[in-house]
Design a protein around this motif. Structure first.
Motif, PDB file in Angstrom:
ATOM      1  N   MET A  20       0.994  -1.201   0.038  1.00 53.48           N
ATOM      2  CA  MET A  20      -0.051  -0.040   0.053  1.00 53.48           C
ATOM      3  C   MET A  20       0.727   1.379   0.046  1.00 53.48           C
ATOM      4  O   MET A  20       1.823   1.645   0.800  1.00 53.48           O
ATOM      5  N   LYS A  21       0.853   2.015  -0.899  1.00 58.61           N
ATOM      6  CA  LYS A  21       1.416   3.452  -0.992  1.00 58.61           C
ATOM      7  C   LYS A  21       0.556   4.582  -0.318  1.00 58.61           C
ATOM      8  O   LYS A  21      -0.554   4.552  -1.121  1.00 58.61           O
ATOM      9  N   ASN A  22       1.075   5.643  -0.070  1.00 61.62           N
ATOM     10  CA  ASN A  22       0.078   6.668   0.598  1.00 61.62           C
ATOM     11  C   ASN A  22       0.446   7.847  -0.076  1.00 61.62           C
ATOM     12  O   ASN A  22       1.701   8.095  -0.479  1.00 61.62           O
ATOM     13  N   TYR A  23      -0.512   8.645  -0.120  1.00 55.14           N
ATOM     14  CA  TYR A  23      -0.578   9.984  -0.908  1.00 55.14           C
ATOM     15  C   TYR A  23      -1.283  11.055   0.098  1.00 55.14           C
ATOM     16  O   TYR A  23      -2.151  10.414   0.737  1.00 55.14           O
ATOM     17  N   ILE A  24      -0.953  12.177   0.051  1.00 55.71           N
ATOM     18  CA  ILE A  24      -1.747  13.321   0.505  1.00 55.71           C
ATOM     19  C   ILE A  24      -2.179  14.170  -0.795  1.00 55.71           C
ATOM     20  O   ILE A  24      -1.148  14.542  -1.541  1.00 55.71           O
ATOM     21  N   VAL A  25      -3.408  14.298  -1.016  1.00 59.23           N
ATOM     22  CA  VAL A  25      -3.714  15.263  -2.235  1.00 59.23           C
ATOM     23  C   VAL A  25      -4.728  16.314  -1.726  1.00 59.23           C
ATOM     24  O   VAL A  25      -5.623  15.784  -1.187  1.00 59.23           O
ATOM     25  N   LYS A  26      -4.304  17.534  -2.135  1.00 59.64           N
ATOM     26  CA  LYS A  26      -5.191  18.716  -1.516  1.00 59.64           C
ATOM     27  C   LYS A  26      -6.410  18.578  -2.525  1.00 59.64           C
ATOM     28  O   LYS A  26      -6.384  18.011  -3.687  1.00 59.64           O
ATOM     29  N   LYS A  27      -7.634  19.090  -1.868  1.00 62.78           N
ATOM     30  CA  LYS A  27      -8.928  18.812  -2.603  1.00 62.78           C
ATOM     31  C   LYS A  27      -9.186  19.446  -3.933  1.00 62.78           C
ATOM     32  O   LYS A  27      -9.642  18.842  -4.894  1.00 62.78           O
ATOM     33  N   GLU A  28      -8.367  20.756  -4.085  1.00 64.63           N
ATOM     34  CA  GLU A  28      -8.542  21.270  -5.482  1.00 64.63           C
ATOM     35  C   GLU A  28      -7.669  20.321  -6.325  1.00 64.63           C
ATOM     36  O   GLU A  28      -8.203  20.470  -7.672  1.00 64.63           O
ATOM     37  N   ARG A  29      -6.479  20.034  -5.871  1.00 64.87           N
ATOM     38  CA  ARG A  29      -5.922  19.299  -7.013  1.00 64.87           C
ATOM     39  C   ARG A  29      -6.417  17.943  -7.299  1.00 64.87           C
ATOM     40  O   ARG A  29      -6.501  17.561  -8.436  1.00 64.87           O
ATOM     41  N   LEU A  30      -7.276  17.145  -6.516  1.00 66.08           N
ATOM     42  CA  LEU A  30      -8.029  16.115  -6.963  1.00 66.08           C
ATOM     43  C   LEU A  30      -9.161  16.476  -7.874  1.00 66.08           C
ATOM     44  O   LEU A  30      -9.098  15.750  -8.850  1.00 66.08           O
ATOM     45  N   ASN A  31      -9.626  17.748  -7.872  1.00 62.13           N
ATOM     46  CA  ASN A  31     -10.669  18.111  -8.789  1.00 62.13           C
ATOM     47  C   ASN A  31      -9.957  18.397  -9.981  1.00 62.13           C
ATOM     48  O   ASN A  31     -10.429  18.050 -11.236  1.00 62.13           O
ATOM     49  N   ASP A  32      -8.705  18.928  -9.998  1.00 61.83           N
ATOM     50  CA  ASP A  32      -7.999  19.002 -11.459  1.00 61.83           C
ATOM     51  C   ASP A  32      -7.709  17.662 -11.863  1.00 61.83           C
ATOM     52  O   ASP A  32      -7.925  17.424 -13.307  1.00 61.83           O
ATOM     53  N   LEU A  33      -7.560  16.641 -11.059  1.00 58.39           N
ATOM     54  CA  LEU A  33      -6.999  15.261 -11.554  1.00 58.39           C
ATOM     55  C   LEU A  33      -8.407  14.849 -12.201  1.00 58.39           C
ATOM     56  O   LEU A  33      -8.074  14.184 -13.411  1.00 58.39           O
ATOM     57  N   ILE A  34      -9.446  15.045 -11.571  1.00 58.16           N
ATOM     58  CA  ILE A  34     -10.588  14.312 -11.909  1.00 58.16           C
ATOM     59  C   ILE A  34     -11.093  15.009 -13.550  1.00 58.16           C
ATOM     60  O   ILE A  34     -11.539  14.313 -14.424  1.00 58.16           O
ATOM     61  N   GLU A  35     -10.901  16.351 -13.484  1.00 60.41           N
ATOM     62  CA  GLU A  35     -11.264  17.026 -14.736  1.00 60.41           C
ATOM     63  C   GLU A  35     -10.320  16.685 -15.914  1.00 60.41           C
ATOM     64  O   GLU A  35     -11.010  16.499 -16.922  1.00 60.41           O
ATOM     65  N   ASN A  36      -9.078  16.355 -15.578  1.00 66.25           N
ATOM     66  CA  ASN A  36      -8.369  15.734 -16.528  1.00 66.25           C
ATOM     67  C   ASN A  36      -8.545  14.428 -17.146  1.00 66.25           C
ATOM     68  O   ASN A  36      -8.547  13.995 -18.359  1.00 66.25           O
ATOM     69  N   LEU A  37      -8.876  13.611 -16.263  1.00 73.56           N
ATOM     70  CA  LEU A  37      -9.535  11.989 -16.276  1.00 73.56           C
ATOM     71  C   LEU A  37     -10.555  12.206 -17.139  1.00 73.56           C
ATOM     72  O   LEU A  37     -10.603  11.550 -18.386  1.00 73.56           O
ATOM     73  N   ILE A  38     -11.552  13.094 -17.099  1.00 72.65           N
ATOM     74  CA  ILE A  38     -12.846  13.111 -17.694  1.00 72.65           C
ATOM     75  C   ILE A  38     -12.344  13.377 -19.408  1.00 72.65           C
ATOM     76  O   ILE A  38     -13.485  12.945 -20.315  1.00 72.65           O
ATOM     77  N   LYS A  39     -11.312  14.105 -19.436  1.00 69.91           N
ATOM     78  CA  LYS A  39     -11.184  14.565 -20.849  1.00 69.91           C
ATOM     79  C   LYS A  39     -10.803  13.239 -21.784  1.00 69.91           C
ATOM     80  O   LYS A  39     -11.122  13.000 -22.959  1.00 69.91           O
ATOM     81  N   THR A  40     -10.123  12.241 -21.171  1.00 63.57           N
ATOM     82  CA  THR A  40      -9.592  11.068 -21.750  1.00 63.57           C
ATOM     83  C   THR A  40     -10.152   9.774 -21.574  1.00 63.57           C
ATOM     84  O   THR A  40     -10.082   8.657 -22.152  1.00 63.57           O
ATOM     85  N   ASN A  41     -11.218   9.734 -20.417  1.00 62.49           N
ATOM     86  CA  ASN A  41     -11.767   8.523 -20.023  1.00 62.49           C
ATOM     87  C   ASN A  41     -13.087   8.373 -19.619  1.00 62.49           C
ATOM     88  O   ASN A  41     -13.476   9.582 -19.303  1.00 62.49           O
ATOM     89  N   GLU A  42     -13.564   7.555 -19.652  1.00 61.62           N
ATOM     90  CA  GLU A  42     -15.154   7.641 -18.842  1.00 61.62           C
ATOM     91  C   GLU A  42     -15.015   7.412 -17.610  1.00 61.62           C
ATOM     92  O   GLU A  42     -14.658   6.457 -17.083  1.00 61.62           O
ATOM     93  N   VAL A  43     -15.414   8.417 -16.828  1.00 66.24           N
ATOM     94  CA  VAL A  43     -15.198   8.439 -15.438  1.00 66.24           C
ATOM     95  C   VAL A  43     -16.566   8.557 -14.697  1.00 66.24           C
ATOM     96  O   VAL A  43     -17.752   9.205 -15.053  1.00 66.24           O
ATOM     97  N   ILE A  44     -16.886   7.386 -14.185  1.00 65.45           N
ATOM     98  CA  ILE A  44     -18.242   7.157 -13.520  1.00 65.45           C
ATOM     99  C   ILE A  44     -18.200   7.480 -11.969  1.00 65.45           C
ATOM    100  O   ILE A  44     -17.473   6.917 -11.153  1.00 65.45           O
ATOM    101  N   ALA A  45     -19.391   8.079 -11.552  1.00 65.98           N
ATOM    102  CA  ALA A  45     -19.432   8.647 -10.004  1.00 65.98           C
ATOM    103  C   ALA A  45     -20.622   8.914  -9.734  1.00 65.98           C
ATOM    104  O   ALA A  45     -21.690   8.956 -10.414  1.00 65.98           O
ATOM    105  N   PRO A  46     -21.073   8.788  -8.310  1.00 64.45           N
ATOM    106  CA  PRO A  46     -22.299   9.007  -7.982  1.00 64.45           C
ATOM    107  C   PRO A  46     -22.767  10.559  -8.182  1.00 64.45           C
ATOM    108  O   PRO A  46     -22.163  11.316  -7.686  1.00 64.45           O
ATOM    109  N   VAL A  47     -23.966  10.770  -8.891  1.00 61.83           N
ATOM    110  CA  VAL A  47     -24.404  12.015  -9.139  1.00 61.83           C
ATOM    111  C   VAL A  47     -25.953  12.294  -8.788  1.00 61.83           C
ATOM    112  O   VAL A  47     -26.636  11.111  -8.466  1.00 61.83           O
TER     113      VAL A  47
END
Lengths: 250, 345
Positions: free
Chosen positions: B1-28
């Motif tokens: 198990m590897k551990n990370y700390i990610v700021k909330k707004e950085r996670l948002n950017d990450l998801i935003e980027n992922l959406i551009k190239t992947n199908e990202v599915i989440a509870p809406v």
């Protein structure tokens, strides 16, 4: 194998079920490749009497209609009831629960004696029905109707689910009508599935157009409906909209 | 198990980027519930409550899935296997559902292995999110072992204030998060404090399980004839709602859809449910579980007895969906176990 000859017949109804068959577009042509239609008032003025398969829509509500359906049954090797009116009597049966004389008078006025109108009833109250294509109108844009015809052509029993609408409603991921912010009462828990929960998927209640399942839990449903605020009288009215005959499982 | 700390707004950017190239599915948001659906923006994600109507199993074994197509020509049958596989990232999956998917991975890989589930599963990246408060009044996850995800994810996020702690259990999870941040020693103190507090909240809010978790199979076995089955069964619609919304109900029916020309067709796998009338009905017309009470017992036994024994854990992960879905409130595995435990026969 020569193509089976098919006749469409219409009794007391809006004739919307025939329209569903006509509006199937490409599936209609597939169907016409498999059968020969010799009688179809909604589509052609030609009237052949040499059919093997009779497809009948509408409920029976006059003495004349009863004579007609008997004649059709005599000719047809296979009889298919098309739509809720033919299957369960449908909306026509609402009248059965009122004063018949008053009802007739309100429709026919002083000419009431000239009409042989009787209590509305489904086709199988008078003659044997071999297959039912359920729904008001037949569901999934007529797709189930084509599946039934296909099964008959294959010589096998058509697959018609005998579980409540809830199964397919949940598959769709719909929020249960009883669990909405403003709950609506629904006949889904006792109604036979096969429609892919069409009405609840558009925010409406199931009104039971496919008839009841073989063993509906009516006691449980009464509890659910009264829990949602319906009186017994109101619940009965809800059922009688299309299921006045309250015949289960056919 | 590897551990990370990610700021909330950085996670948002990450998801935003992922959406551009992947199908990202989440509870809406889905009326007054939520639903797993493809995202067009990270803002759509509903973190935490309430639970989705149906679990994410739909992306691994869909409601109706074409398995093969067949075509007859000159006394020959041409058969083509079908499987629609899509690379997908599931975001914001609750621990109960992660556990359920982990259990499904075991059962679908056991025997008669088909190619559809494993291929879909391989193409899926699972990003879980820790629940810090019960997502619904029906949740019983703490009681049935569903709250700890037990490493059944690629990446797992825990809200620790203005950042997420992220644990990666697989290289897939590491690759995903390393798009945003570098690995870092976990703030173990903070994480364990958050979880300790979380457990207290769950313990206070969730209905208690009276028998011991480990004793559930034994309790079930000893109570085949307990009156609870009959009493609850009487109120059962046989509507299969509990089956459809259950993340660990995986039974299916196979249907042939022949084209009206009778020369071609499709064979499909469709969700089925053991609570429905015809589930155990065989060709002769015999029904092995005709009684609703028998069917309710069977379903409960699958969760708390048969599969518990076989795989060493409850196959109810406590998501609470069936408890919500059941209109007559008869199906809760926890309440059934409690009733049996407190009403000895």
């Amino acid at each position: 194998m020569s193509k089976p000859k098919v006749g469409f017949f219409s009794f007391t109804s809006c004739e919307g079920c025939q329209l569903v068959v006509l509006s199937m577009a490409d599936k209609l042509f597939d169907l016409l490749g498999a059968v020969e239609v010799v009688n179809f008032r909604e589509a052609s003025s030609y009237k052949g009497e040499d059919y093997d398969v009779a497809i009948v829509e509408g409920a029976l509500s006059t003495v004349h209609e009863i004579e007609e359906i008997r004649a059709i049954r005599q000719q047809a090797k296979i009889l298919i009831a098309l739509g809720a009116c033919a299957h369960i009597g449908g909306i026509n049966c609402i009248r059965n629960f009122d004063n018949q004389f008053e009802i007739k008078k309100s429709v026919y006025g002083d000419k009431v004696a000239n009409f042989d109108s009787i209590l509305a009833q489904p086709i199988d109250a008078v003659v044997k029905v071999d297959y039912y294509s359920r729904g008001c109108p037949p569901n999934r844009d007529g797709e189930e109707f084509v599946e039934i015809v296909t099964a008959i052509l294959q010589g096998k029993k058509p697959y018609i689910p005998n579980f409540p609408v809830c199964v397919q409603c949940k598959m769709k991921g719909n929020v249960c009508t009883f669990h909405k912010e403003r709950p609506i009462t629904c006949l889904g828990p006792v109604t036979r599935a096969g429609c892919s929960a069409h009405c609840p998927s558009y925010g409406n209640a199931c009104i039971g157009c496919r008839g009841l399942v073989e063993e509906p839990n009516l006691n449980a449903h009464q509890e659910t409906l009264s829990g949602a605020g319906l009186t017994v009288e109101e619940s009965l009215k809800f059922y009688r909209m299309l299921n006045g005959m309250m015949e289960v499982g056919k | 198990m590897k551990n990370y700390i990610v700021k909330k707004e950085r996670l948002n950017d990450l998801i935003e980027n992922l959406i551009k190239t992947n199908e990202v599915i989440a509870p809406v948001a889905h009326e007054n519930f939520t639903a797993f659906a493809p995202l067009s923006s990270p803002d759509q994600i509903v973190w935490g409550a309430p639970q989705t109507v149906i679990p994410p199993k739909q992306f691994l074994y869909p409601q109706s899935e074409d398995l093969l197509a067949y075509e007859f020509s000159n006394d020959e049958v041409k058969i083509t296997g079908l499987n629609t596989v899509k690379e997908r990232i599931l975001f914001g999956v609750h621990p109960c559902d992660l556990n359920a998917i982990g259990q499904m991975d075991r059962v679908w890989a056991e025997k008669n292995i088909d190619s559809n589930y494993p291929a879909k599963r391989k193409a899926m990246t699972l990003v879980g999110v820790d629940c810090l408060t019960p997502c619904s009044p029906e949740a019983i996850c703490l009681r049935l072992g569903g709250l700890d995800p037990k490493g059944r994810f690629d990446l797992f996020l825990t809200d620790i204030g203005n950042s997420f702690s992220a644990e990666a259990a697989t290289p897939k999870g590491e690759a995903l998060i390393e798009g945003a941040v570098a690995a870092k020693a976990a703030d173990k103190k903070k994480l364990s404090a958050v979880r300790k507090k979380r457990n207290l909240i769950f313990d206070k809010k969730e209905k208690k399980l009276l028998p011991k978790y480990q004793d559930l199979p034994k309790l079930m076995k000893a109570n085949v004839d307990h009156p609870v089955w009959e009493e609850h069964g009487k109120l059962c619609y046989g509507c299969g709602s509990c089956n459809m919304v259950c993340p660990t109900c995986y039974c299916f029916d196979v249907q042939d859809y022949m084209h009206v020309s009778l020369v071609k067709g499709v064979r499909s796998r469709v969700w089925d449910g053991c609570m429905t009338e015809e589930f155990a009905k065989v060709a002769s017309g015999e029904n092995f579980r005709e009684d609703r009470s028998h069917r309710l017992r069977h379903r409960t036994y699958r969760k708390l007895n048969y599969l518990f024994d076989k795989w060493g854990e409850s196959f109810c992960t406590g998501c609470g969906r069936c408890i919500k879905a059941c209109l007559t409130k008869i199906v809760s595995p926890l309440e059934i176990a409690n009733e049996i435990y407190s009403r000895k026969i």
